[in-house]
Write a protein that holds these residues in place. Sequence first.
Motif, short mmCIF file in Angstrom:
data_model
loop_
_atom_site.label_atom_id
_atom_site.label_comp_id
_atom_site.label_asym_id
_atom_site.label_seq_id
_atom_site.Cartn_x
_atom_site.Cartn_y
_atom_site.Cartn_z
N ASN A 4 -43.11 -62.47 -8.01
CA ASN A 4 -42.69 -61.31 -8.80
C ASN A 4 -42.87 -59.94 -8.15
N ARG A 5 -43.58 -59.85 -7.03
CA ARG A 5 -43.85 -58.52 -6.47
C ARG A 5 -43.77 -58.54 -4.96
N ASN A 6 -43.36 -57.41 -4.39
CA ASN A 6 -43.21 -57.33 -2.94
C ASN A 6 -43.78 -56.05 -2.37
N PHE A 7 -44.89 -55.60 -2.97
CA PHE A 7 -45.52 -54.35 -2.54
C PHE A 7 -46.10 -54.47 -1.13
N VAL A 8 -46.45 -53.34 -0.56
CA VAL A 8 -47.08 -53.30 0.77
C VAL A 8 -48.33 -54.20 0.77
N GLY A 9 -48.38 -55.12 1.72
CA GLY A 9 -49.57 -55.97 1.88
C GLY A 9 -49.74 -57.03 0.81
N ARG A 10 -48.78 -57.18 -0.06
CA ARG A 10 -48.92 -58.09 -1.20
C ARG A 10 -49.27 -59.51 -0.76
N MET A 11 -48.59 -60.01 0.29
CA MET A 11 -48.76 -61.42 0.66
C MET A 11 -49.59 -61.58 1.93
N GLY A 12 -50.27 -60.52 2.33
CA GLY A 12 -51.07 -60.62 3.53
C GLY A 12 -51.15 -59.31 4.27
N HIS A 13 -50.77 -59.33 5.55
CA HIS A 13 -50.92 -58.15 6.40
C HIS A 13 -50.14 -56.95 5.86
N VAL A 14 -50.70 -55.77 6.06
CA VAL A 14 -50.06 -54.53 5.61
C VAL A 14 -48.68 -54.38 6.23
N LYS A 15 -48.50 -54.93 7.44
CA LYS A 15 -47.20 -54.81 8.10
C LYS A 15 -46.40 -56.11 7.98
N SER A 16 -46.57 -56.83 6.89
CA SER A 16 -45.71 -57.98 6.61
C SER A 16 -44.75 -57.58 5.50
N GLU A 17 -43.71 -58.41 5.29
CA GLU A 17 -42.69 -58.04 4.32
C GLU A 17 -42.35 -59.20 3.39
N VAL A 18 -42.16 -58.87 2.11
CA VAL A 18 -41.77 -59.88 1.13
C VAL A 18 -40.42 -59.49 0.53
N TYR A 19 -39.49 -60.46 0.52
CA TYR A 19 -38.17 -60.29 -0.08
C TYR A 19 -38.10 -61.20 -1.30
N LEU A 20 -37.85 -60.61 -2.47
CA LEU A 20 -37.82 -61.41 -3.70
C LEU A 20 -36.41 -61.94 -3.95
N ALA A 21 -36.34 -63.23 -4.34
CA ALA A 21 -35.03 -63.83 -4.61
C ALA A 21 -35.19 -65.03 -5.52
N SER A 22 -34.06 -65.60 -5.92
CA SER A 22 -34.07 -66.78 -6.79
C SER A 22 -34.42 -68.04 -5.99
N PRO A 23 -34.76 -69.13 -6.68
CA PRO A 23 -35.04 -70.39 -5.97
C PRO A 23 -33.86 -70.86 -5.10
N ALA A 24 -32.63 -70.67 -5.57
CA ALA A 24 -31.47 -71.12 -4.79
C ALA A 24 -31.36 -70.32 -3.49
N VAL A 25 -31.54 -69.01 -3.58
CA VAL A 25 -31.46 -68.17 -2.38
C VAL A 25 -32.63 -68.48 -1.44
N ALA A 26 -33.81 -68.68 -2.01
CA ALA A 26 -34.99 -68.97 -1.18
C ALA A 26 -34.80 -70.29 -0.44
N ALA A 27 -34.29 -71.32 -1.14
CA ALA A 27 -34.08 -72.62 -0.51
C ALA A 27 -33.04 -72.53 0.61
N ALA A 28 -31.95 -71.83 0.33
CA ALA A 28 -30.91 -71.67 1.35
C ALA A 28 -31.45 -70.91 2.56
N SER A 29 -32.27 -69.90 2.29
CA SER A 29 -32.84 -69.10 3.38
C SER A 29 -33.81 -69.92 4.23
N ALA A 30 -34.53 -70.84 3.58
CA ALA A 30 -35.46 -71.71 4.32
C ALA A 30 -34.70 -72.55 5.34
N ILE A 31 -33.53 -73.03 4.94
CA ILE A 31 -32.72 -73.88 5.83
C ILE A 31 -32.12 -73.05 6.97
N ALA A 32 -31.62 -71.88 6.62
CA ALA A 32 -30.93 -71.05 7.62
C ALA A 32 -31.91 -70.27 8.51
#
Lengths: 245, 163
Positions: free
Chosen positions: A205-233
């Motif tokens: 639900n959130r993609n703030f600075v440092g949310r998922m770890g390092h301050v210089k990492s990035e989170v892109y929020l999307a639906s399960p379908a987009v996330a699954a397709a992105s994992a493959i590609a």
Amino acid sequence: MILHLIGRIGVDGARYQSLEFTGDGVANLSMDDRFTIANMAIEAGAKNGIFPVDEQTLAYLREHGAKPPRVYAADPDAEYTRTVDIDLGALEPTVAFPHLPSNTRPVREAGDVAIDQVVIGSCTNGRISDMRIAAEVLRGHTVAERVRAIVIPATQRIWLQALEEGLLKVFAEAGCVVSPPTCGPCLGGHMGILAQGERCVATTNRNFVGRMGHVKSEVYLASPAVAAASAIAGRITAPETIIGE
Amino acid sequence: MKAKGKAFKYGDNVDTDVIIPARYLNTPDASELAGHCMEDIDDSFTARVQPGDILVAGRNFGCGSSREHAPLAIKESGIACVIAESFARIFYRNALNIALPILECPAAVRAISAADEVSVDLETGEIVNHTTGQTFRAEPFPPFMMELIAAGGLVAYLKGKKA
């Protein structure tokens, strides 16, 4: 749908207000869809996201052993601060870029964003229908070599159901890691903490600075379908690219 | 209740993940939390902040996670009051629950720069920027909320009522 709405009204667009979802489109949304939308209403600053009670709602309550509810509905002449119309038929898969859930754009316009991790699940998108959608995309495919794909059913019950439906096998065969229900990587807790410079597509639900770890990492929020397709590609990708139109 | 100190200024949508990053949430120790307050958007904050200083920010301060550690970390760092254009709802509640004074005042936010000398009077809602000589008026808290803040937060307030 909810990312699209947050993109339109902003992360404080419904601050101290309620988001009420009505209309023809809502009647066709499953309970799981409604939970995801209600969950994310908070990211627009809302106190809650509510839906009219319909037969689907009542069936869900019966199925989950709830007492017969007292049903409330909005008055026909209720006044609203603002009304936002969304044509579900015209909606495109949407992704929220770092570092705000409102920083949205259609996946089609995402450009070439290579990723290191995908997280599918969590309280936001970890229900059985989300698991089915992700499995549908991943079935017969393999997660890109450089990507860690982590699947997190929201509850033990959903985890078991996914097992019984053979979905966990689909995930494992595609090269995903299936986690027990946990907040885990969503808030940078454990399993899937991003290193410096890493990018993740997450159904959380959130993609703030440092949310998922390092301050210089990035989170892109999307639906399960987009996330699954992105994992493959291995990059942000629309599901249509993988499974056809 | 009055406070006077230097202003720390930040922008819109300062979220609770930068106020206190989740990697430090494995402790309930407020002083430990304060040692990491704001570090993901301002790594010099903890070294510079002095008791009585004022945190000034734009719209929707405290959005995101409901972690109570966020206002706790700010309070324990020495910040006497947060002035923002607006607050995210859960943060607003959490702040009062743990007795961190906060005021909404868009005009003051626009007119206060980092390091300005600022004082606030919580009883009257008066905010003075001593660096520029300007005075602003925020909506003060009603008496029962002032009591709650003076008691040290919601739990202490309710315990006091029971006794």
